[in-house]
Scaffold this motif. Structure first.
Motif, PDB file in Angstrom:
ATOM      1  N   ASP A  30      39.490 -88.445 -45.751  1.00 50.44           N
ATOM      2  CA  ASP A  30      40.330 -87.585 -46.584  1.00 50.44           C
ATOM      3  C   ASP A  30      39.833 -86.143 -46.542  1.00 50.44           C
ATOM      4  OD1 ASP A  30      41.674 -89.842 -47.319  1.00 50.44           O
ATOM      5  OD2 ASP A  30      40.778 -90.002 -49.300  1.00 50.44           O
ATOM      6  N   LEU A  31      38.511 -85.989 -46.726  1.00 51.59           N
ATOM      7  CA  LEU A  31      37.924 -84.650 -46.669  1.00 51.59           C
ATOM      8  C   LEU A  31      38.113 -84.047 -45.284  1.00 51.59           C
ATOM      9  CD1 LEU A  31      34.564 -85.340 -48.562  1.00 51.59           C
ATOM     10  CD2 LEU A  31      36.683 -84.406 -49.501  1.00 51.59           C
ATOM     11  N   TYR A  88      23.070 -79.173 -61.132  1.00 47.49           N
ATOM     12  CA  TYR A  88      24.288 -79.062 -61.947  1.00 47.49           C
ATOM     13  C   TYR A  88      25.308 -78.106 -61.340  1.00 47.49           C
ATOM     14  CZ  TYR A  88      27.348 -78.244 -65.932  1.00 47.49           C
ATOM     15  OH  TYR A  88      28.451 -78.128 -66.740  1.00 47.49           O
ATOM     16  N   LEU A  89      24.871 -76.892 -60.966  1.00 51.66           N
ATOM     17  CA  LEU A  89      25.825 -75.910 -60.451  1.00 51.66           C
ATOM     18  C   LEU A  89      26.420 -76.366 -59.124  1.00 51.66           C
ATOM     19  CD1 LEU A  89      24.066 -72.523 -61.302  1.00 51.66           C
ATOM     20  CD2 LEU A  89      26.031 -73.576 -62.428  1.00 51.66           C
ATOM     21  N   ALA A  90      25.598 -76.998 -58.280  1.00 53.95           N
ATOM     22  CA  ALA A  90      26.121 -77.512 -57.013  1.00 53.95           C
ATOM     23  C   ALA A  90      27.146 -78.612 -57.273  1.00 53.95           C
ATOM     24  CB  ALA A  90      24.977 -78.042 -56.150  1.00 53.95           C
ATOM     25  N   MET A  91      26.837 -79.516 -58.211  1.00 55.30           N
ATOM     26  CA  MET A  91      27.779 -80.568 -58.556  1.00 55.30           C
ATOM     27  C   MET A  91      29.050 -79.993 -59.166  1.00 55.30           C
ATOM     28  SD  MET A  91      26.476 -83.411 -57.616  1.00 55.30           S
ATOM     29  CE  MET A  91      24.903 -84.164 -57.195  1.00 55.30           C
ATOM     30  N   PHE A  92      28.897 -78.925 -59.948  1.00 55.37           N
ATOM     31  CA  PHE A  92      30.064 -78.276 -60.544  1.00 55.37           C
ATOM     32  C   PHE A  92      30.988 -77.725 -59.455  1.00 55.37           C
ATOM     33  CE2 PHE A  92      32.181 -74.529 -62.395  1.00 55.37           C
ATOM     34  CZ  PHE A  92      32.845 -75.135 -63.463  1.00 55.37           C
ATOM     35  N   LEU A  93      30.403 -77.118 -58.420  1.00 58.58           N
ATOM     36  CA  LEU A  93      31.212 -76.622 -57.310  1.00 58.58           C
ATOM     37  C   LEU A  93      31.942 -77.765 -56.612  1.00 58.58           C
ATOM     38  CD1 LEU A  93      28.881 -73.938 -55.664  1.00 58.58           C
ATOM     39  CD2 LEU A  93      30.954 -73.555 -57.012  1.00 58.58           C
ATOM     40  N   VAL A  94      31.238 -78.893 -56.426  1.00 52.11           N
ATOM     41  CA  VAL A  94      31.874 -80.058 -55.808  1.00 52.11           C
ATOM     42  C   VAL A  94      33.044 -80.538 -56.658  1.00 52.11           C
ATOM     43  CG1 VAL A  94      31.558 -82.492 -55.202  1.00 52.11           C
ATOM     44  CG2 VAL A  94      29.836 -80.812 -54.542  1.00 52.11           C
ATOM     45  N   LEU A  95      32.840 -80.646 -57.965  1.00 53.85           N
ATOM     46  CA  LEU A  95      33.907 -81.121 -58.839  1.00 53.85           C
ATOM     47  C   LEU A  95      35.099 -80.167 -58.826  1.00 53.85           C
ATOM     48  CD1 LEU A  95      31.892 -82.459 -61.916  1.00 53.85           C
ATOM     49  CD2 LEU A  95      33.102 -83.788 -60.169  1.00 53.85           C
ATOM     50  N   CYS A  96      34.820 -78.866 -58.844  1.00 52.89           N
ATOM     51  CA  CYS A  96      35.914 -77.889 -58.773  1.00 52.89           C
ATOM     52  C   CYS A  96      36.701 -78.061 -57.486  1.00 52.89           C
ATOM     53  CB  CYS A  96      35.370 -76.462 -58.868  1.00 52.89           C
ATOM     54  SG  CYS A  96      34.775 -76.004 -60.506  1.00 52.89           S
ATOM     55  N   LEU A  98      36.884 -80.805 -55.643  1.00 59.90           N
ATOM     56  CA  LEU A  98      37.600 -82.082 -55.681  1.00 59.90           C
ATOM     57  C   LEU A  98      38.824 -82.001 -56.586  1.00 59.90           C
ATOM     58  CD1 LEU A  98      34.635 -84.644 -55.806  1.00 59.90           C
ATOM     59  CD2 LEU A  98      36.120 -84.112 -53.860  1.00 59.90           C
ATOM     60  N   ILE A  99      38.750 -81.199 -57.646  1.00 62.36           N
ATOM     61  CA  ILE A  99      39.915 -81.025 -58.519  1.00 62.36           C
ATOM     62  C   ILE A  99      41.036 -80.315 -57.784  1.00 62.36           C
ATOM     63  CG2 ILE A  99      40.722 -79.764 -60.563  1.00 62.36           C
ATOM     64  CD1 ILE A  99      37.999 -80.416 -61.835  1.00 62.36           C
ATOM     65  N   LEU A 100      40.678 -79.428 -56.841  1.00 62.10           N
ATOM     66  CA  LEU A 100      41.711 -78.729 -56.078  1.00 62.10           C
ATOM     67  C   LEU A 100      42.556 -79.690 -55.245  1.00 62.10           C
ATOM     68  CD1 LEU A 100      39.860 -75.549 -54.749  1.00 62.10           C
ATOM     69  CD2 LEU A 100      41.673 -75.646 -56.469  1.00 62.10           C
ATOM     70  N   LEU A 124      43.653 -77.324 -50.349  1.00 59.41           N
ATOM     71  CA  LEU A 124      43.300 -78.601 -49.721  1.00 59.41           C
ATOM     72  C   LEU A 124      42.185 -78.412 -48.698  1.00 59.41           C
ATOM     73  CD1 LEU A 124      46.850 -80.176 -49.240  1.00 59.41           C
ATOM     74  CD2 LEU A 124      45.098 -80.841 -50.895  1.00 59.41           C
ATOM     75  N   PHE A 125      42.212 -77.286 -47.981  1.00 57.13           N
ATOM     76  CA  PHE A 125      41.138 -76.996 -47.024  1.00 57.13           C
ATOM     77  C   PHE A 125      39.805 -76.819 -47.750  1.00 57.13           C
ATOM     78  CE2 PHE A 125      38.610 -73.616 -44.967  1.00 57.13           C
ATOM     79  CZ  PHE A 125      38.268 -74.286 -43.795  1.00 57.13           C
ATOM     80  N   VAL A 126      39.805 -76.031 -48.809  1.00 57.81           N
ATOM     81  CA  VAL A 126      38.581 -75.823 -49.590  1.00 57.81           C
ATOM     82  C   VAL A 126      38.122 -77.139 -50.216  1.00 57.81           C
ATOM     83  CG1 VAL A 126      37.612 -74.679 -51.622  1.00 57.81           C
ATOM     84  CG2 VAL A 126      39.068 -73.405 -50.046  1.00 57.81           C
ATOM     85  N   GLY A 127      39.080 -77.937 -50.688  1.00 61.09           N
ATOM     86  CA  GLY A 127      38.751 -79.223 -51.292  1.00 61.09           C
ATOM     87  C   GLY A 127      38.163 -80.211 -50.317  1.00 61.09           C
ATOM     88  N   GLY A 128      38.350 -79.979 -49.031  1.00 60.48           N
ATOM     89  CA  GLY A 128      37.718 -80.822 -48.024  1.00 60.48           C
ATOM     90  C   GLY A 128      36.395 -80.267 -47.550  1.00 60.48           C
TER      91      GLY A 128
END
Length: 380
Positions: A30-31, A88-96, A98-100, A124-128
């Protein structure tokens, strides 16, 4: 037969590896499709073809991420505490990022405006790309060691920053991850898409396979000669209560390769990664996308397994205090907790696998431009 504490810890280490491999394989394509979207599709119809190859399955594939995070939380609480607070901040970026993805999937077709759809295609590109990169960076920092320590009362102190995570080796591992999931996403598009999208994806997948082989090799040399590995000299046994400070750890360049010397069978993981990567790159350009996709998934499993076997018995070493590094044997939950979780896993994991297999069987076949046009607004 009653399982002792050490055996349960080893079983859960293997299960955690299986869940992480499941996430990398199932959500990885998917990514990969998201990362490839700007390069394999030149018209809106072609982009819709690419998006609809993962449209019915991307939500279900994220179950593996939840399972992996849940296993860390329940089976290895100190690991969860360090990783999800220190990173935390790295995970926050991942979650953001993934939300996209769900927002991009749901919103892009709401308006026919090319500018509107271009914005969500970019999402979608950024989310991957972002999750693929940061997950690799996280693995790289596991080899380098995270900047944390425990005091005598096992209170955690983390002294790192987000920029500190972006060290050269971690970024190299991030590129390995990006190349790996680009290969996996490319073989998936070659299998599920049709026409120009499938053809372009096959060509990109071949290049990604070559890049993965090269980057994986460079990372291997870096681990051998440029990273200080950790080795347990002595400490609590496999049946002892969890206490990360009850051991003594030495650091030495090349120590992460010790398991391959002590247990030669572990060489099967990197060998599998190389062989499957080469096979996927070869098969995808020879018109065998089904076998290429299986091979790319096997390559993903080989790369992830190589990282896990290299680090064993460590889950997350410490760069500040090597003795505080978290291992399979000193960072787990209680024996009772691991046993109850194992029973639940043996019941529900086969059900998840069976349901997933059924879904993919029902959704087999290619997504064509004609089919997308016929469905109209009923699909992405």
């Amino acid at each position: 037969m009653t399982l002792d504490y050490e055996t349960l810890r080893l079983i859960w280490w293997a299960l955690l590896g299986a869940l992480l491999i499941g996430f990398a394989v199932m959500d990885g394509f998917d990514l990969g499709v998201g990362m490839l979207l700007p390069f394999v599709a030149r018209t809106d119809l072609e982009r819709r073809v690419a998006i609809n190859t993962v449209g019915p399955v991307w939500e279900g594939n994220q179950v593996w991420l939840i399972l992996g995070a849940g296993a860390i939380f329940a089976a290895w609480p100190p690991l969860y505490a360090v990783a999800f607070s220190g990173f935390y901040l790295a995970m926050f970026l991942v979650l953001c990022a993934l939300i996209l993805r769900p927002v991009g999937f749901k919103f892009r077709s709401k308006l026919a405006s090319p500018r509107w759809r271009a914005v969500w295609d970019g999402a979608l590109f950024v989310g991957g790309l972002v999750p693929a990169l940061i997950f690799g960076v996280a693995v790289g920092n596991a080899f380098v060691g995270a900047p944390f320590r425990f005091d005598a009362d096992l209170r955690l102190t983390y002294e790192g920053t987000l920029l500190g995570l972006l060290n050269p080796f971690a970024l190299l591992c991030g590129l390995v991850s990006v190349a790996m999931l680009t290969l996996h996403g490319g073989t998936y598009l070659a299998l599920k898409a049709d026409g120009p999208v499938a053809a372009r994806a096959a060509r990109i997948a071949r290049k990604a396979g070559l890049a993965l082989g090269l980057l994986f090799t460079i990372a291997g040399f870096y681990v051998a000669f440029g990273v200080a590995g950790h080795a347990v000299l002595h400490g609590a046994g496999g049946n002892a209560p969890s206490n990360p400070l009850a051991k003594q750890v030495a650091t030495q360049t090349g120590a992460w390769l010790a398991n391959y010397v002590l247990h030669p069978w572990t060489l099967a993981a990197p060998a599998l990664a190389y062989a499957a990567t080469a096979l996927a790159a070869l098969l995808v350009v020879r018109g065998r996308p089904g076998l290429a996709f299986v091979a790319s998934g096997t390559a993903v499993a080989g790369v992830v397994a190589t990282a896990g076997l290299s680090l064993f018995p460590f889950l997350l070493p410490s760069s500040l205090d090597p003795n505080a590094g978290l291992t399979v044997f000193d960072a787990s939950s209680s024996r009772t907790t691991l046993l109850i979780m194992l029973v639940a896993t043996l019941i529900f994991l086969p059900l998840i696998l069976a349901y997933t297999a059924w879904v993919y069987r029902v959704l087999r076949g290619r997504v064509t431009e004609t089919w997308v046009e016929a469905q109209g607004k009923a699909v992405y």
